[in-house]
Design a protein around this motif. Structure first.
Motif, short mmCIF file in Angstrom:
data_model
loop_
_atom_site.label_atom_id
_atom_site.label_comp_id
_atom_site.label_asym_id
_atom_site.label_seq_id
_atom_site.Cartn_x
_atom_site.Cartn_y
_atom_site.Cartn_z
N UNK A 36 0.86 -1.19 0.00
CA UNK A 36 0.00 0.00 0.00
C UNK A 36 0.90 1.25 0.00
N UNK A 37 1.24 1.72 -1.21
CA UNK A 37 2.10 2.91 -1.28
C UNK A 37 1.39 4.16 -0.80
N UNK A 38 2.18 5.15 -0.47
CA UNK A 38 1.63 6.44 -0.03
C UNK A 38 0.97 7.19 -1.17
N UNK A 39 1.59 7.10 -2.36
CA UNK A 39 1.03 7.77 -3.54
C UNK A 39 1.60 7.14 -4.79
N UNK A 40 0.78 7.13 -5.84
CA UNK A 40 1.22 6.65 -7.16
C UNK A 40 1.18 7.85 -8.09
N UNK A 41 2.35 8.25 -8.57
CA UNK A 41 2.46 9.43 -9.42
C UNK A 41 2.53 9.00 -10.88
N UNK A 42 1.52 9.33 -11.64
CA UNK A 42 1.48 9.00 -13.06
C UNK A 42 2.26 10.03 -13.85
#
Length: 455
Positions: A36-42
């Protein structure tokens, strides 16, 4: 962590745990990985990557780089990490006159092959077309064309890289040559590659090849014949021996589906008549159970195994390098491959010779050019309830091969629990890699990989 601050820094999307789409976005190719990552940056540009890396460093979070997303150990994600997702960087530009191509860091080999083969050109890619261009190349790059044209990394001309300090550089033989050396086989240890430039080679639209499944009693003779043949085989031949459970395909008798068979997978890029003669030599070795061989588009061959390997399977792999296929090695394969528990699984023995031997061992970071085969024990299956049995099959197989193997294994096939084997897996250039790591990533920001500790 609120994603608002990060969203202000990038033009691409930022998906956090509170956002719609997070559950799908957090999963990678291997569904055994449940981070469960903190954020996924596209990311949509090198500048987005730059901002995401800098934000992760400033906030003390790990950086997980996701290119094609095929990393079996799940290095494209981690709990509480900032995922630098390159799937928006897939632009491919082909220069047919100069036989080069530029590919974004999130491109897959399917995208690459489609773009380059439109001009009758290709470079060495993988065996599964949904594999990322980036991960395969940085780890070396074994594929159907490596005997003819070298590894993927041997065909790399330059790379645009976002470094741990946030700077963007180009690495080539002329610029940052030490970094360029390390990128060609050293994995994702040195930065985020946002663009690759490759050398291309003429490849016929239709190669000659496909699959031949032999009856099990022919396994020993098949592997011995292949071992002799490949030593001085024409470079137009890019195939390998394997073990598979017969999948439910039209050319396979229904009553044989699910049985284990020794398999010859072939890619011949020369004249088809000559290729037919070469493959006939294999057929003469022993009884054939089924085959699907003939003229086939190179792009189709490169995606032949894709239906067996959709996103969402459970994966556990091990890698070994071996020399000659001795009777002892062949016996280990025959014993353990016939216990293969799932039709998605595979054992492939990729030859490491031909054009791969044209490059000096110390010319790139890929340091196993003295091996004869890069073998992968690829455990892949759909049901998590079967994890223990399938992992045990891979580990037992690996342990049985160990006494007959060379030091190390191909890093692109290594598992997440292979960190203790990293020095052997990278080979004789490891100390130099550690020095380059110290220069470009002294804080080990890029540690979610087969990790090289800064010297």
């Amino acid at each position: 962590m609120s994603t608002t601050a990060l969203q202000k820094l990038v033009t691409g999307s930022v998906i956090g745990p509170e956002d719609d789409g997070y559950e799908d976005a957090r999963h990678v190719y291997n569904f055994m990985i449940d981070a469960r990552p903190s954020a996924i940056v596209g990311c949509t540009s090198a500048e987005d990557v730059q901002a995401a890396v800098s934000h992760a460093v400033a906030t003390g979070r790990a950086v997980a780089v996701r290119g094609g997303g095929h990393s079996v150990p799940g290095f494209g994600t981690a709990d509480d990490a900032i995922v630098v997702d390159l799937s928006g960087l897939t632009r491919i530009e082909v220069d047919p006159a100069n036989r080069t191509a530029r590919a974004g860091g999130g491109a897959t080999w399917a995208m690459m092959n489609d773009a380059t083969m439109a001009h009758g050109l290709a470079t060495t890619g993988g065996i599964v077309s949904s594999t990322g261009v980036g991960g395969l190349t940085l780890g070396g790059g074994i594929g159907y064309l490596n005997r003819a044209h070298g590894l993927s990394c041997d065909n790399l001309i330059s790379a645009q890289v976002v470094l741990a300090d946030g700077s963007i550089v180009t690495a080539s033989e002329r610029e940052h040559p030490d970094l360029f050396w390390a990128l060609r086989g050293g994995g994702g240890n040195f930065g985020v590659v946002t663009e690759f430039t490759f050398r291309l080679h003429p490849v016929p639209e239709n190669i000659y090849g496909g699959l031949i499944l032999f009856e099990r009693e022919a396994a020993g003779d098949l592997f011995r014949y292949f071992d002799r043949f490949i030593d001085d085989a024409p470079r137009a031949y890019g195939g390998f021996p394997a073990w598979h459970l017969a999948p439910p395909l039209p050319f396979i008798p229904a009553d044989r589906v699910g049985e284990p068979f020794p398999v010859l997978v072939s890619c011949w890029t020369g004249e088809h008549e000559e290729g037919a003669k070469v493959l006939q030599g294999f057929r003469d070795v022993g009884p054939v159970m089924a085959e699907h061989v003939g003229a086939i588009p190179y792009t189709a061959l490169n995606s032949l195994f894709d239906p067996l390997l959709p996103r969402g399977l459970q994966h556990y792999w091990k890698a070994v390098f071996t020399g000659d296929l001795t009777d002892d090695v062949i016996a280990v394969h025959a014993e353990h491959a016939q216990r293969m528990p799932a039709v998605n699984s595979a054992v492939h023995l990729y030859p490491v010779n031909g054009a791969v031997h044209d490059v000096a061992t110390d010319a790139t970071a890929w340091g196993h050019r003295d091996a004869k085969y890069a073998t992968v024990l690829a455990g892949m299956w759909p049901d998590p309830a079967d994890n223990a049995a399938n992992i045990a099959w891979v580990k037992d197989y690996y342990a049985a091969l160990a006494p007959h193997s060379l030091a190390g294994g191909y890093v692109n096939f290594a598992s997440g629990d292979d960190q203790g084997k990293v020095r052997d897996n990278f080979g004789p250039g490891y100390d130099r890699l550690a020095r380059v790591k110290r220069q470009y990533d002294p804080g080990n920001v890029f540690h979610l990989n087969q990790n090289i500790i800064p010297a």
